[in-house]
Design a protein around this motif. Structure first.
Motif, mmCIF file in Angstrom:
data_model
loop_
_atom_site.group_PDB
_atom_site.id
_atom_site.type_symbol
_atom_site.label_atom_id
_atom_site.label_comp_id
_atom_site.label_asym_id
_atom_site.label_seq_id
_atom_site.Cartn_x
_atom_site.Cartn_y
_atom_site.Cartn_z
ATOM 1 N N GLN A 310 1.000 -1.136 0.113
ATOM 2 C CA GLN A 310 -0.062 -0.159 -0.050
ATOM 3 C C GLN A 310 0.934 1.427 -0.080
ATOM 4 N N VAL A 311 1.930 1.264 0.848
ATOM 5 C CA VAL A 311 2.760 2.429 0.806
ATOM 6 C C VAL A 311 3.712 2.622 -0.672
ATOM 7 N N LEU A 312 4.119 1.414 -1.000
ATOM 8 C CA LEU A 312 4.832 1.636 -2.280
ATOM 9 C C LEU A 312 3.812 1.963 -3.433
ATOM 10 N N ILE A 313 2.870 1.444 -3.406
ATOM 11 C CA ILE A 313 1.787 1.900 -4.680
ATOM 12 C C ILE A 313 1.356 3.291 -4.467
ATOM 13 N N GLY A 314 1.001 3.707 -3.245
ATOM 14 C CA GLY A 314 0.492 5.199 -3.003
ATOM 15 C C GLY A 314 1.740 6.154 -3.262
ATOM 16 N N GLU A 315 3.079 5.689 -3.083
ATOM 17 C CA GLU A 315 4.075 6.688 -3.337
ATOM 18 C C GLU A 315 4.355 6.475 -4.925
ATOM 19 N N MET A 316 4.022 5.461 -5.514
ATOM 20 C CA MET A 316 4.114 5.376 -7.140
ATOM 21 C C MET A 316 3.343 6.211 -7.629
ATOM 22 N N THR A 317 2.082 6.175 -7.170
ATOM 23 C CA THR A 317 1.019 7.058 -7.561
ATOM 24 C C THR A 317 1.235 8.618 -7.599
ATOM 25 N N ARG A 318 1.911 9.149 -6.421
ATOM 26 C CA ARG A 318 2.324 10.441 -6.278
ATOM 27 C C ARG A 318 3.298 10.807 -7.125
ATOM 28 N N GLN A 319 4.160 9.828 -7.296
ATOM 29 C CA GLN A 319 5.318 10.146 -8.295
ATOM 30 C C GLN A 319 4.942 10.395 -9.587
ATOM 31 N N LEU A 320 4.053 9.239 -10.014
ATOM 32 C CA LEU A 320 3.437 9.182 -11.502
ATOM 33 C C LEU A 320 2.533 10.495 -11.572
ATOM 34 N N ARG A 321 1.754 10.950 -10.757
ATOM 35 C CA ARG A 321 1.011 12.205 -11.039
ATOM 36 C C ARG A 321 1.711 13.452 -10.791
ATOM 37 N N THR A 322 2.927 13.470 -10.226
ATOM 38 C CA THR A 322 3.911 14.445 -10.209
ATOM 39 C C THR A 322 4.284 14.781 -11.704
ATOM 40 N N ALA A 323 5.005 13.736 -12.083
ATOM 41 C CA ALA A 323 5.463 13.826 -13.671
ATOM 42 C C ALA A 323 4.170 14.137 -14.537
ATOM 43 N N TYR A 324 2.977 13.959 -14.451
ATOM 44 C CA TYR A 324 1.768 14.250 -15.243
ATOM 45 C C TYR A 324 1.578 15.746 -15.127
ATOM 46 N N LEU A 325 1.706 16.381 -14.027
ATOM 47 C CA LEU A 325 1.525 17.741 -13.456
ATOM 48 C C LEU A 325 2.586 18.650 -14.326
ATOM 49 N N TRP A 326 3.730 18.262 -13.936
ATOM 50 C CA TRP A 326 4.803 19.244 -14.588
ATOM 51 C C TRP A 326 4.634 18.947 -16.377
ATOM 52 N N LEU A 327 4.543 17.831 -16.760
ATOM 53 C CA LEU A 327 4.633 17.798 -18.217
ATOM 54 C C LEU A 327 3.281 18.380 -18.904
ATOM 55 N N ARG A 328 2.270 18.278 -18.411
ATOM 56 C CA ARG A 328 0.967 19.105 -18.813
ATOM 57 C C ARG A 328 1.102 20.536 -18.670
ATOM 58 N N TYR A 329 1.545 21.046 -17.568
ATOM 59 C CA TYR A 329 1.696 22.427 -17.449
ATOM 60 C C TYR A 329 2.905 22.883 -18.573
ATOM 61 N N GLN A 330 3.797 22.166 -18.585
ATOM 62 C CA GLN A 330 4.894 22.731 -19.647
ATOM 63 C C GLN A 330 4.196 22.553 -21.087
ATOM 64 N N LEU A 331 3.441 21.491 -21.154
ATOM 65 C CA LEU A 331 2.734 21.333 -22.683
ATOM 66 C C LEU A 331 2.016 22.664 -22.930
ATOM 67 N N ALA A 332 1.156 23.030 -21.930
ATOM 68 C CA ALA A 332 0.236 23.925 -21.936
ATOM 69 C C ALA A 332 0.891 25.253 -22.372
#
Length: 438
Positions: A310-332
């Motif tokens: 649960q901890v590992l998957i939670g942290e993976m989720t946070r890191q993946l969403r971090t990547a998306y947020l940076w990437l989508r904002y830069q793309l915008a």
């Protein structure tokens, strides 16, 4: 991912219908890329069949304007494409990305012409070369973009030592390119070199170097910590003759065209981070599927239900969403019309964003490795391959630490400049009291 959602829409969520049409072409090649990915990685060989696959899908002209015969895509299309391919075969996605960066050598010079940056007598040569880049890509010619070299200087991320000497009818190139996907795969190596007699970026020129031209050889096989099936060996140029009409050798052309990009130095570097994000998404999906499907022998509960997972998957989720947020904002901010931020701010954002995305993606792969345990710690496994593949993102172009350092300098220099100003002429003459600091 729902049933009718295209893979690229996981990154670019607001696709237009035209963008979806182009994304469907990408979707059509993903099963083949995915099926060949493991064998390509094991043999460290770019699958030759992928060349025809991508060409027949029209994807080699993805970001070429329709008036030159391409599909008319933009950075949004390229980011969606490299992300989607990254979920299937990161090596192919990376090689495809570098082919598409060649388009900047056509698009940016044409924009610079329209902006009035070239003298009247320079325009024919600049236009002819730029249009040749774009029409060849649209016709299905694979271009490998060779800039990087092993020579390093403290002043820049990329230092060009390859030389171009003027001779009758053309140029003689000499040097070595240490990094460039599609070695031995591409039809032409789009190669940067410095003109003889110049020691600044004003003297940088670009040349079409045929793959089989006399004097072109392949460097030793690349066995790097990264994507192994990219044909990333690099090339040597030993007195290679290039005809004058296969070169853009107008002094200052390179620097003028770079001023036209919206963000990173050629305006498409964001799409390489999309490759890594697609790879990380695949690790995440596989980890979630495996740990929810497998159960503990004694309790029958899914492995994913354990506190550690649960901890590992939670942290993976946070890191993946971090990547998306940076990437989508830069793309915008790189694609919105009209632009909402000046180029310097967009560039600064990218210096931070590149490192943030690649570091986050690497952490997703690390989490997937931990979640899989010893049995999954294999280079034939998804997490094992991704961990090595994503390690390249930590250093390619520049590491996160360099980006943060450069941004800190930009920010603090600007703030330091705000500390000093000049008094307006109408300011009252107020002398400091006796004893006060002057």
């Amino acid at each position: 991912m729902n049933g009718d959602q295209l893979t690229g829409e996981r990154l670019v969520e607001d696709m237009t219908e035209a963008e979806r049409d182009r994304a469907r072409r990408v979707e059509s090649v993903l099963p083949t890329l995915r099926a060949a990915a493991e064998a390509a990685d094991q043999t460290a060989t770019f699958p030759a069949s992928h060349i025809a696959l991508l060409r027949e899908a029209g994807l080699l002209g993805l970001v070429v304007p329709e008036k030159f015969g391409g599909l008319g895509g933009t950075l949004r299309d390229l980011a969606a494409a490299t992300f989607a391919m990254g979920t299937a075969c990161p090596s192919t996605a990376l090689a495809f990305f570098f082919h598409n960066t060649s388009a900047s050598r056509g698009l940016l010079p044409l924009e610079a012409i329209d902006a009035g940056l070239f003298a009247e007598e320079e325009i024919p040569e600049v236009r002819a070369f730029a249009e040749k880049v774009l029409t060849r890509m649209a016709d299905g010619v694979w271009l490998a973009n060779f800039a990087s070299e092993s020579v390093k200087t403290a002043a820049a991320n990329i230092t060009i030592a390859t030389t171009a000497r003027k001779v009758d009818g053309g140029w003689i190139l000499k040097g070595e390119k240490s990094f460039g996907c599609a070695t031995g795969v591409a039809d032409y190596y789009l190669t940067s070199a410095k003109l003889e007699g110049y020691d600044t970026a004003e003297g940088l020129a670009t040349f079409f170097v045929p793959r089989d031209a006399p004097g072109v050889s392949v460097r030793a096989p690349w066995d790097g910590l990264g994507m192994r099936a990219t044909a990333n060996n690099g090339i040597r140029l030993d007195d290679v003759f290039i005809p004058a009409d296969e070169a853009l050798a107008v002094p200052g052309a390179f620097t003028k065209m770079l001023t036209m990009s919206r963000g990173s130095f050629v305006g498409n570097q964001l799409a390489i981070a999309a490759v890594y994000t697609g790879c990380a998404q695949h690790v995440y999906d596989e980890t979630l599927a495996t740990t929810t499907r497998k159960t503990f022998a004694d309790t029958g509960e899914p492995i994913a239900s354990s506190p550690v997972h649960q901890v590992l998957i939670g942290e993976m989720t946070r890191q993946l969403r971090t990547a998306y947020l940076w990437l989508r904002y830069q793309l915008a901010i790189e694609t919105v019309e009209p632009p909402i931020k000046p180029k310097q701010e967009v560039f600064t954002q990218w210096r931070l964003g590149k490192g943030a995305v690649t570091e986050a993606c690497f952490q997703v792969a690390l989490g997937g490795l931990k979640a899989g345990g010893t049995s999954a710690a294999s280079m034939s496994g998804v997490a094992g391959r991704a961990l090595r593949d994503l390690a390249m993102g930590l250093v390619m172009t520049f590491p996160a630490e360099r980006g943060m350092l450069e941004v800190a300098r930009i920010v603090t220099d600007a703030k330091a400049n705000e500390l000093f100003t000049t008094a307006p002429d109408s300011a009252p003459n107020t002398a400091a009291p006796e004893g006060a600091a002057r």
